[in-house]
Scaffold this motif. Structure first.
Motif, PDB file in Angstrom:
ATOM      1  N   LYS A 167       0.829  -1.194   0.000  1.00  0.00           N
ATOM      2  CA  LYS A 167       0.000   0.000   0.000  1.00  0.00           C
ATOM      3  C   LYS A 167       0.875   1.261   0.000  1.00  0.00           C
ATOM      4  N   GLY A 168       0.700   2.091  -1.025  1.00  0.00           N
ATOM      5  CA  GLY A 168       1.457   3.332  -1.126  1.00  0.00           C
ATOM      6  C   GLY A 168       2.843   3.181  -1.731  1.00  0.00           C
ATOM      7  N   PHE A 169       3.240   1.937  -2.092  1.00  0.00           N
ATOM      8  CA  PHE A 169       4.573   1.654  -2.642  1.00  0.00           C
ATOM      9  C   PHE A 169       4.368   0.851  -3.920  1.00  0.00           C
ATOM     10  N   LYS A 170       4.437   1.522  -5.059  1.00  0.00           N
ATOM     11  CA  LYS A 170       4.096   0.885  -6.327  1.00  0.00           C
ATOM     12  C   LYS A 170       5.238   0.965  -7.336  1.00  0.00           C
ATOM     13  N   ILE A 171       5.603  -0.185  -7.907  1.00  0.00           N
ATOM     14  CA  ILE A 171       6.596  -0.228  -8.981  1.00  0.00           C
ATOM     15  C   ILE A 171       5.919   0.263 -10.254  1.00  0.00           C
ATOM     16  N   VAL A 172       6.396   1.360 -10.827  1.00  0.00           N
ATOM     17  CA  VAL A 172       5.719   1.951 -11.980  1.00  0.00           C
ATOM     18  C   VAL A 172       6.460   1.738 -13.300  1.00  0.00           C
ATOM     19  N   GLU A 173       7.738   1.377 -13.232  1.00  0.00           N
ATOM     20  CA  GLU A 173       8.491   1.215 -14.472  1.00  0.00           C
ATOM     21  C   GLU A 173       9.791   0.464 -14.225  1.00  0.00           C
ATOM     22  N   THR A 174      10.183  -0.362 -15.188  1.00  0.00           N
ATOM     23  CA  THR A 174      11.502  -0.996 -15.200  1.00  0.00           C
ATOM     24  C   THR A 174      12.177  -0.583 -16.502  1.00  0.00           C
ATOM     25  N   PRO A 175      12.969   0.483 -16.474  1.00  0.00           N
ATOM     26  CA  PRO A 175      13.581   1.006 -17.707  1.00  0.00           C
ATOM     27  C   PRO A 175      14.470  -0.028 -18.396  1.00  0.00           C
ATOM     28  N   LYS A 176      14.477  -0.004 -19.726  1.00  0.00           N
ATOM     29  CA  LYS A 176      15.368  -0.853 -20.505  1.00  0.00           C
ATOM     30  C   LYS A 176      16.728  -0.163 -20.624  1.00  0.00           C
ATOM     31  N   LEU A 190       5.570   6.635  -4.585  1.00  0.00           N
ATOM     32  CA  LEU A 190       5.155   6.622  -3.189  1.00  0.00           C
ATOM     33  C   LEU A 190       3.942   7.536  -3.022  1.00  0.00           C
ATOM     34  N   GLU A 191       2.870   6.990  -2.505  1.00  0.00           N
ATOM     35  CA  GLU A 191       1.649   7.768  -2.284  1.00  0.00           C
ATOM     36  C   GLU A 191       1.200   7.565  -0.846  1.00  0.00           C
ATOM     37  N   ASN A 192       1.483   8.580   0.001  1.00  0.00           N
ATOM     38  CA  ASN A 192       1.177   8.481   1.430  1.00  0.00           C
ATOM     39  C   ASN A 192       1.705   7.168   2.011  1.00  0.00           C
ATOM     40  N   PHE A 193       2.919   6.828   1.577  1.00  0.00           N
ATOM     41  CA  PHE A 193       3.540   5.582   2.045  1.00  0.00           C
ATOM     42  C   PHE A 193       4.026   5.761   3.481  1.00  0.00           C
ATOM     43  N   PHE A 194       3.505   4.945   4.377  1.00  0.00           N
ATOM     44  CA  PHE A 194       3.809   5.090   5.805  1.00  0.00           C
ATOM     45  C   PHE A 194       5.088   4.353   6.177  1.00  0.00           C
ATOM     46  N   ILE A 195       5.977   5.069   6.852  1.00  0.00           N
ATOM     47  CA  ILE A 195       7.191   4.450   7.396  1.00  0.00           C
ATOM     48  C   ILE A 195       7.260   4.782   8.892  1.00  0.00           C
ATOM     49  N   LYS A 196       7.773   3.837   9.661  1.00  0.00           N
ATOM     50  CA  LYS A 196       7.771   3.964  11.120  1.00  0.00           C
ATOM     51  C   LYS A 196       8.967   4.764  11.633  1.00  0.00           C
ATOM     52  N   ASP A 197       8.743   5.472  12.721  1.00  0.00           N
ATOM     53  CA  ASP A 197       9.839   6.200  13.383  1.00  0.00           C
ATOM     54  C   ASP A 197      10.997   5.274  13.715  1.00  0.00           C
ATOM     55  N   GLU A 198      10.692   4.056  14.135  1.00  0.00           N
ATOM     56  CA  GLU A 198      11.736   3.129  14.588  1.00  0.00           C
ATOM     57  C   GLU A 198      12.636   2.659  13.455  1.00  0.00           C
ATOM     58  N   ASP A 199      12.207   2.875  12.197  1.00  0.00           N
ATOM     59  CA  ASP A 199      13.022   2.465  11.051  1.00  0.00           C
ATOM     60  C   ASP A 199      13.801   3.620  10.426  1.00  0.00           C
ATOM     61  N   ILE A 200      13.729   4.799  11.066  1.00  0.00           N
ATOM     62  CA  ILE A 200      14.524   5.946  10.613  1.00  0.00           C
ATOM     63  C   ILE A 200      15.984   5.695  10.972  1.00  0.00           C
ATOM     64  N   VAL A 201      16.841   5.699   9.964  1.00  0.00           N
ATOM     65  CA  VAL A 201      18.263   5.400  10.164  1.00  0.00           C
ATOM     66  C   VAL A 201      19.060   6.661  10.468  1.00  0.00           C
TER      67      VAL A 201
END
Length: 326
Positions: A167-176, A190-201
């Motif tokens: 959800k919110g993470f879509k592969i749109v193209e694989t360039p040749k 990315l469309e309102n793709f949610f990422i967690k605070d705990e995964d912020i590097v």
């Protein structure tokens, strides 16, 4: 020399022998073959350089690229990414780094060097919502996780997430591409793709990525490894000896340098040297050098792949100035 250092070199030699058995002309084109090569190196702990001190890491990185690149620059391209992801986690003392060290992590952060924000964020409960398009994310179906760069206010940040459609993470193209098609490089929306605070590097002032990248020697190591591979395919002994000495001199130059501007200039010299070595080697070989199963034509394409990727405007300007001053 420590026991762990010797063991690493032993594993590296083992991996090199295994890679030599692979259909290397297909490794550049088909993701299943590149994945097999990557897994061979991964399973033999070639990418676990975070276990060593910085000085030892640099020595082993040079050893690794000297062994791997002659077999597949696409493999080296992926190696650069997982090493970068691991190094970023280590440098920032990311609390979950031990968990992610056990994963295969790629990166999609080169856009941070650009003036405009390609991925923007909105703070929300428990994390952030990301919007934008990630371009040139390599290693889809090879990496299981991806380090994403994004902007938030006056900061550039990095976060780890799974490298798969959700959800919110879509592969749109694989360039040749004319080289490295097996890298399975994709563009991601990315469309309102949610990422967690705990995964912020990491979180740093804007410009931090560009500053650190200018001091990196990783591309120099990779190009040098490609040069070593090219030397093995020179069929003129005099030309081979001269080329070997020239490559050795440039190696000394970039190893002793710690100046970003000087390293950029050395990178240009290294590229031009390799272009001459590979091109002249193909000329010496004649028409057979363009056959698809021949190594030199692949090296020619891989050279462009390394040097066309992730260039900042300063390096582009230096290339133009070098050409005009010939």
């Amino acid at each position: 020399m420590s026991t762990s250092y010797k063991k690493y070199i032993k594993n590296l030699n083992k991996v090199s022998k295994e890679l030599k058995k692979q259909p290397l002309e297909k490794v550049d084109e088909e993701v299943k073959h590149l994945k097999k090569c990557f897994d061979i190196a991964y399973d033999n702990n070639c990418f676990k350089l975070y276990n060593y001190d910085k000085e030892v890491q640099d020595k082993l990185k040079l050893k690794m690229f000297s062994k791997l690149t002659k077999h597949s620059a696409s493999l080296t391209f992926l190696a650069i990414q997982i090493l970068a992801a691991n190094a970023i986690m280590s440098k920032n003392n990311f609390p979950k780094r031990e968990y992610y060290f056990k994963k295969k992590c790629g990166i999609a952060i080169n856009h941070l060097r650009m003036k405009d924000s390609f991925v923007i964020s909105e703070k929300c409960k428990g994390g952030y919502k990301l919007n934008g398009v990630l371009t040139w994310a390599s290693g889809y179906q090879i990496f299981d996780h991806l380090l994403i760069g994004f902007h938030h206010k006056n900061s550039e940040m990095e976060v780890l997430t799974k490298f798969k459609e959700t959800k919110g993470f879509k592969i749109v193209e694989t360039p040749k591409t004319f080289v490295g098609q097996a890298l399975n490089t994709v563009n991601i929306k990315l469309e309102n793709f949610f990422i967690k605070d705990e995964d912020i590097v990491s979180s740093n002032p804007i410009g931090n990525y560009t500053k650190n990248k200018s001091l990196s020697k990783t591309v120099h190591y990779a190009l040098y490894g490609l040069g070593l591979g090219a030397l093995e395919h020179i069929n003129d002994e005099k030309f081979k000896k001269i080329s070997k000495n020239k490559l050795k001199k440039i190696k000394k130059d970039f190893l002793k340098s710690s100046n970003g501007e000087e390293l950029d200039k050395i990178r240009i010299k290294l590229f031009n040297l390799l272009q001459n070595i590979i091109t002249l080697s193909m000329i010496i070989d004649g028409g057979k050098s363009i056959l698809k199963d021949r190594t030199l034509q692949r090296y020619y394409r891989e050279l462009i792949m390394f040097n066309a990727n992730g260039l900042n405007q300063n390096i582009k300007t230096l290339f133009i100035e070098e050409y005009l001053n010939r």
